[in-house]
Design a protein around this motif. Structure first.
Motif, PDB file in Angstrom:
ATOM      1  N   GLN A  56      66.063  45.404  21.815  1.00 47.53           N
ATOM      2  CA  GLN A  56      67.117  46.316  21.368  1.00 47.53           C
ATOM      3  C   GLN A  56      66.562  47.371  20.411  1.00 47.53           C
ATOM      4  OE1 GLN A  56      67.488  42.908  21.547  1.00 47.53           O
ATOM      5  NE2 GLN A  56      68.709  43.056  23.435  1.00 47.53           N
ATOM      6  N   ASP A  57      65.606  46.986  19.562  1.00 45.08           N
ATOM      7  CA  ASP A  57      64.951  47.975  18.692  1.00 45.08           C
ATOM      8  C   ASP A  57      64.257  49.045  19.524  1.00 45.08           C
ATOM      9  OD1 ASP A  57      65.688  46.710  16.307  1.00 45.08           O
ATOM     10  OD2 ASP A  57      63.841  45.524  16.214  1.00 45.08           O
ATOM     11  N   VAL A  58      63.583  48.616  20.584  1.00 42.17           N
ATOM     12  CA  VAL A  58      62.863  49.556  21.439  1.00 42.17           C
ATOM     13  C   VAL A  58      63.841  50.506  22.131  1.00 42.17           C
ATOM     14  CG1 VAL A  58      61.262  49.796  23.377  1.00 42.17           C
ATOM     15  CG2 VAL A  58      61.026  47.859  21.797  1.00 42.17           C
ATOM     16  N   ALA A  59      64.909  49.938  22.694  1.00 42.96           N
ATOM     17  CA  ALA A  59      65.890  50.756  23.408  1.00 42.96           C
ATOM     18  C   ALA A  59      66.565  51.749  22.473  1.00 42.96           C
ATOM     19  CB  ALA A  59      66.933  49.866  24.076  1.00 42.96           C
ATOM     20  N   ALA A  60      66.901  51.314  21.274  1.00 42.42           N
ATOM     21  CA  ALA A  60      67.558  52.208  20.324  1.00 42.42           C
ATOM     22  C   ALA A  60      66.629  53.338  19.911  1.00 42.42           C
ATOM     23  CB  ALA A  60      68.012  51.418  19.102  1.00 42.42           C
ATOM     24  N   THR A  61      65.346  53.043  19.756  1.00 43.99           N
ATOM     25  CA  THR A  61      64.372  54.074  19.397  1.00 43.99           C
ATOM     26  C   THR A  61      64.244  55.106  20.503  1.00 43.99           C
ATOM     27  OG1 THR A  61      63.131  52.492  18.042  1.00 43.99           O
ATOM     28  CG2 THR A  61      61.975  54.491  18.724  1.00 43.99           C
ATOM     29  N   VAL A  62      64.204  54.651  21.750  1.00 40.65           N
ATOM     30  CA  VAL A  62      64.095  55.575  22.884  1.00 40.65           C
ATOM     31  C   VAL A  62      65.332  56.467  22.964  1.00 40.65           C
ATOM     32  CG1 VAL A  62      64.032  55.692  25.408  1.00 40.65           C
ATOM     33  CG2 VAL A  62      62.503  54.121  24.192  1.00 40.65           C
ATOM     34  N   ARG A  63      66.501  55.885  22.782  1.00 41.11           N
ATOM     35  CA  ARG A  63      67.728  56.701  22.839  1.00 41.11           C
ATOM     36  C   ARG A  63      67.766  57.707  21.690  1.00 41.11           C
ATOM     37  NH1 ARG A  63      69.987  51.585  24.528  1.00 41.11           N
ATOM     38  NH2 ARG A  63      70.622  51.131  22.380  1.00 41.11           N
ATOM     39  N   PHE A  64      67.324  57.283  20.509  1.00 38.03           N
ATOM     40  CA  PHE A  64      67.262  58.193  19.369  1.00 38.03           C
ATOM     41  C   PHE A  64      66.321  59.358  19.667  1.00 38.03           C
ATOM     42  CE2 PHE A  64      64.965  59.662  15.660  1.00 38.03           C
ATOM     43  CZ  PHE A  64      65.981  59.937  14.744  1.00 38.03           C
ATOM     44  N   ALA A  65      65.163  59.044  20.209  1.00 36.82           N
ATOM     45  CA  ALA A  65      64.179  60.086  20.507  1.00 36.82           C
ATOM     46  C   ALA A  65      64.726  61.086  21.514  1.00 36.82           C
ATOM     47  CB  ALA A  65      62.892  59.448  21.024  1.00 36.82           C
ATOM     48  N   ALA A  66      65.425  60.596  22.535  1.00 34.58           N
ATOM     49  CA  ALA A  66      65.998  61.486  23.540  1.00 34.58           C
ATOM     50  C   ALA A  66      67.023  62.428  22.918  1.00 34.58           C
ATOM     51  CB  ALA A  66      66.639  60.670  24.649  1.00 34.58           C
TER      52      ALA A  66
END
Length: 462
Positions: A56-66
């Protein structure tokens, strides 16, 4: 993707902590130093470091970056680091290292931050063999997404051929599972495509039942290099698939941990593993033992847990340069060319020049095809040098001369996990034209905002 301005970037990064449940470090803050890779020569200066503890940390970081115009890359150990710039957020996965072994089915579920040593520690009490590379200190996921050429590769094939499934975060922020019967296109591309199609958060893999092997290394004085290399070439061509071998011209520094007979001099190391009939494995090695008196004879029956002793790769971080070539054949003239470029009279500054015998199970297509290319190479050549400031330029230039020396026998190919670089011509050496096309098309599908378009990934030109 449009890069954010300095002001908007700083403002956005201050809100990243609100999107994840783990520690985020900006430049100068505690934890930011965790971005330092094993290969400290790679310039790694990300916008932020996310010390991920969950998918979930990884997914949230990717969405933030996008949402904010950043790219994202991932690192567990940084053995294959190529550099990270200030518009990229680094997801550091080393805290995600849980390993769960199923001894009945001979499998393991491994999180993204685990090193091979973690899996070996969990699996070998059950007589199972995690198919690691030459160094158990390397991260599991980076090794497998690059294919995986290990000390038993002729016997068991590519390590990624033994992967059953991946769990990953795609560039559009989704958590997916990839297996032969689920998102099969991702499963194809993750085995060989590195981080092109997503950030792997865990992997399920099979482990064969190998409790012990006959192997290790014979070390000869460098003055015997011509005799040993030519004998190794002829001898290795006669070996069955149960045996794996490589040979390396080494120049190890006089540092703690380097055995005194090998320190500060040129030596030749014959690496060897044999499984199955171990007495037969010992018999097959006899011709190499008889060539000369070894400085060290470290070949014996070993538990699989000691597989790292075969190559004895360095453990501590270091600045290094790597060059790599795949060879279609290894005639005597190729050995002469290697000796002229890196042997006792060459003035070579390299720490290691290795020839590895291939073929066997590696050369056969697995049940499930993958993006890994160049299975048909007969030998590989690897050149590794330490980038000490006073010789760094000479190391890089000389490494090129070594690979150039064997150009007549080179296939022109390379493998994903060897000699990482930003050279724009490198993808065409690593992948076939068809594989490049499909990896790029899949990347466009699963990462339309190009959030993961950084590092050693394949993308269409824009």
């Amino acid at each position: 993707m449009t890069a954010p301005t300095d002001l908007s970037r700083d403002e956005a990064l201050r809100t990243l902590r609100d999107q994840v449940t783990t520690h985020v470090a900006l430049p100068g803050e505690p934890g930011y130093e965790r971005c330092a890779p094993w290969n400290v020569a790679a310039p790694v200066n990300p916008a932020a470091v996310v010390l991920a503890t969950s998918p979930q940390d990884v997914a949230a970081t990717v969405r933030f970056a996008a949402a904010h115009g950043f790219t994202v890359t991932v690192q567990a150990t940084g053995h294959g680091a190529v550099g990270i710039g200030p518009n990229t957020i680094l997801v550091q996965t080393s805290a995600m290292k849980r390993v769960s072994v199923d001894p009945l089915n001979g499998t393991a579920q491994v999180q993204a931050g685990a090193r091979w040593q973690d899996v070996i520690d969990a699996a070998t009490p059950h007589g199972l063999a995690p198919l690691c590379g030459s160094s158990p200190a390397v991260g599991v996921v980076g090794y497998l997404t690059g294919g995986g050429i290990g000390p038993l590769v002729r016997t068991v094939g590519l390590s990624s051929d033994h992967v059953r499934a991946f769990e990953l975060v795609t560039g559009d922020g989704r958590l997916l599972r990839a297996a032969p019967d689920e998102n099969a296109d991702l499963f194809w591309g993750l085995r060989g495509g590195k981080a092109t199609l997503g950030i792997v958060t865990s992997v399920e893999m099979e482990m064969p039942a190998i409790a012990e092997f006959y192997g290790g290394a014979l070390y000869f004085d460098g003055s015997k290099a011509a005799t040993v290399l030519h004998a190794w070439r002829a001898w290795s061509a006669t070996l069955p698939e149960t045996v794996n071998t490589s040979i390396a011209i080494q120049q190890l520094p006089p540092l703690p941990g380097v055995p005194e007979p090998l320190a500060g001099r040129m030596t030749v190391s014959v690496r060897y593993t044999a499984v199955g009939d171990l007495a037969e494995g010992e018999r097959l090695l006899a011709p190499m033992r008889a060539l000369a008196t070894p400085l060290i004879d470290a070949v014996a029956v070993m538990p699989y847990a000691a597989i790292g002793a075969v190559h004895a790769d360095p453990v501590d971080p270091m600045p290094c340069n790597e060059a790599h070539a795949l060879l279609s054949e290894l005639p005597a003239e190729a050995i002469d060319a290697v000796l002229a470029a890196a042997g006792p009279e060459s003035g070579s500054p390299q720490a290691l020049v290795e020839l590895r015998m291939l073929g066997g199970a590696l050369a056969r297509e697995p049940e499930h095809r993958s993006a890994f290319c160049h299975r048909d190479a007969a030998y590989s050549l690897t050149v590794i040098g330490a980038l000490a400031p006073e010789i760094a330029g000479a190391v890089v230039e000389h490494a090129r001369s070594v690979t150039h020396a064997v150009a007549a026998w080179s296939t022109g190919g390379q493998w994903p996990n060897f000699a990482p670089s930003y050279d724009p011509a490198r993808p065409a050496r690593v992948y076939s034209e068809d594989t490049l096309h499909w990896l790029a098309a899949l990347a466009d599908r699963y990462d339309p905002a190009r959030v993961l378009a950084t590092g050693q990934v394949i993308r269409t030109l824009v």
